[in-house]
Design an enzyme around this catalytic site. Structure first.
Site, PDB file in Angstrom:
ATOM      1  CG  HIS A 197      39.056  49.158  43.065  1.00 32.90           C
ATOM      2  ND1 HIS A 197      37.863  49.137  42.370  1.00 32.90           N
ATOM      3  CD2 HIS A 197      39.043  50.305  43.795  1.00 32.90           C
ATOM      4  CE1 HIS A 197      37.163  50.215  42.668  1.00 32.90           C
ATOM      5  NE2 HIS A 197      37.851  50.945  43.534  1.00 32.90           N
ATOM      6  CD  GLU A 200      44.061  53.144  46.112  1.00 32.39           C
ATOM      7  OE1 GLU A 200      43.853  54.342  46.356  1.00 32.39           O
ATOM      8  OE2 GLU A 200      43.202  52.260  46.250  1.00 32.39           O
TER       9      GLU A 200
END
Length: 344
Positions: A197, A200
């Site tokens: 990830h 974001e």
């Protein structure tokens, strides 16, 4: 409009517990007398934000409560089977489901035993539904990087036997991303897709850290790379796919509306974008819903949706024959008569 559910596609960003059906959550909780908070019961889907630490804590607490209803092997098999059924109904021909085995190890006999269970459930679900399915093992960035190395070795042992990738999840504002580099090196040597990830909850500076230390093939989310055109050019040049999850971006407060999620600018810059649902249990929207949101809120036409589907397949670890068959299906979908409006 052509039916989005009939458009062949791949699903590359789907978390394990987050894939659970809401009805299944309610049923399993009732079975064992687990009292769910209103946000997971009568007020579902919950109102979420991750703009601050308190907001992320609430999100993680709801996720942990949902995970607690998984008590038996049959519960795990049911979750995987229903996730495959839901993705098949949404047109997915290939799903890569992401799981951190350490989060379930205590109840299911350790990380290896749980991984074996999940992989067996995945094989069974794939046979039942006809949707190809594989596993991404993910480390938790809030835990020690040595734990990530243990999981990377576990993933490496299963490379070619149902595990196709290694990831890094949880709040990207926590932990030292560079410290996870050795774990990703283990996974890279095993030939796994590297899918952390990034980009974001943190911006381009953290994407740069991911690139320099984790050397990803794909980025979970990655949307904020559009804030740095030079970095975006590098992402494009290195063919690093972005697993964009529009509904969760808005639910967690990364963007105020679907209109603001920069899918079109990313695609126009040449980036590979693979739409994902992230955690349907908490965000209330599954895979086809992400395509529908772009159609409704950003005016994506069928040709653009078809290209997003192609990109999801190209970014996947699906077998070549699955990709070829799906691409032929996309061509047939695009050539079909669209004179009769179809929902979805």
């Amino acid at each position: 409009m052509r039916s989005i559910a009939q458009l062949p596609k791949a699903h590359l960003h789907l978390h394990f517990t987050g894939s659970m059906r809401h009805t299944t959550l309610l049923e399993l909780a009732d079975r064992d007398g687990i009292r769910l908070p209103p946000a997971l019961a009568e007020e579902w889907p919950p109102h979420l934000t991750a703009a601050d630490e308190k907001g992320w804590f609430r999100f993680q607490r709801l996720y942990d409560i949902a995970r607690s209803v998984l008590r038996t092997e049959d519960d795990v098999r049911r979750l995987v089977r229903e996730a495959a059924e839901d993705d098949a109904a949404d047109g997915s021909v290939w799903t890569e489901i992401q799981v951190d085995p350490s989060g379930y190890a205590a109840r299911f006999g350790g990380v290896t035993a749980f991984t074996d269970l999940v992989l067996d459930a995945v094989r069974d679900a794939s046979e039942r539904t006809g949707t190809g399915m594989a596993v991404v093992i993910a480390a938790n960035r809030t835990r020690h990087p040595l734990d990530a190395r243990t999981l990377a070795r576990l993933a490496a042992q299963y490379a070619g036997r149902g595990v196709v990738g290694f990831g890094l999840s949880n709040d990207e504002r926590r932990g030292d991303t560079s410290a996870f580099g050795p774990a990703f090196a283990i996974a890279r040597r095993a030939g796994l897709a590297l899918v952390p990830h990034g980009g974001e909850l943190r911006g381009p500076d953290h994407v740069r850290t991911c690139l320099d230390h984790l050397h990803p093939h794909r980025l979970g989310h990655g949307v904020r790379v559009q804030e740095d055109p030079r970095l975006l050019d590098e992402i494009v040049a290195c063919d690093i796919a972005l697993e964009v999850c529009p509904a969760s971006n808005v639910a967690l407060g990364v963007y105020a509306t679907i209109d603001e999620v920069p899918v079109r600018p990313l695609v126009q810059a040449g980036a590979t974008v693979a739409l994902g649902a992230d955690d349907p249990l908490l965000f209330g929207s599954r895979l086809a819903g992400q395509y529908a949101l772009l159609r409704a809120a950003q005016g994506f036409d069928d040709a653009e949706l078809a290209e997003l589907a192609r990109m999801s397949l190209r970014a996947s670890r699906a077998p070549a024959d699955v990709v070829r068959s799906a691409e032929a299906g996309i061509a047939a979908w695009s050539a079909a008569d669209d004179s009769s409006p179809v929902a979805g």
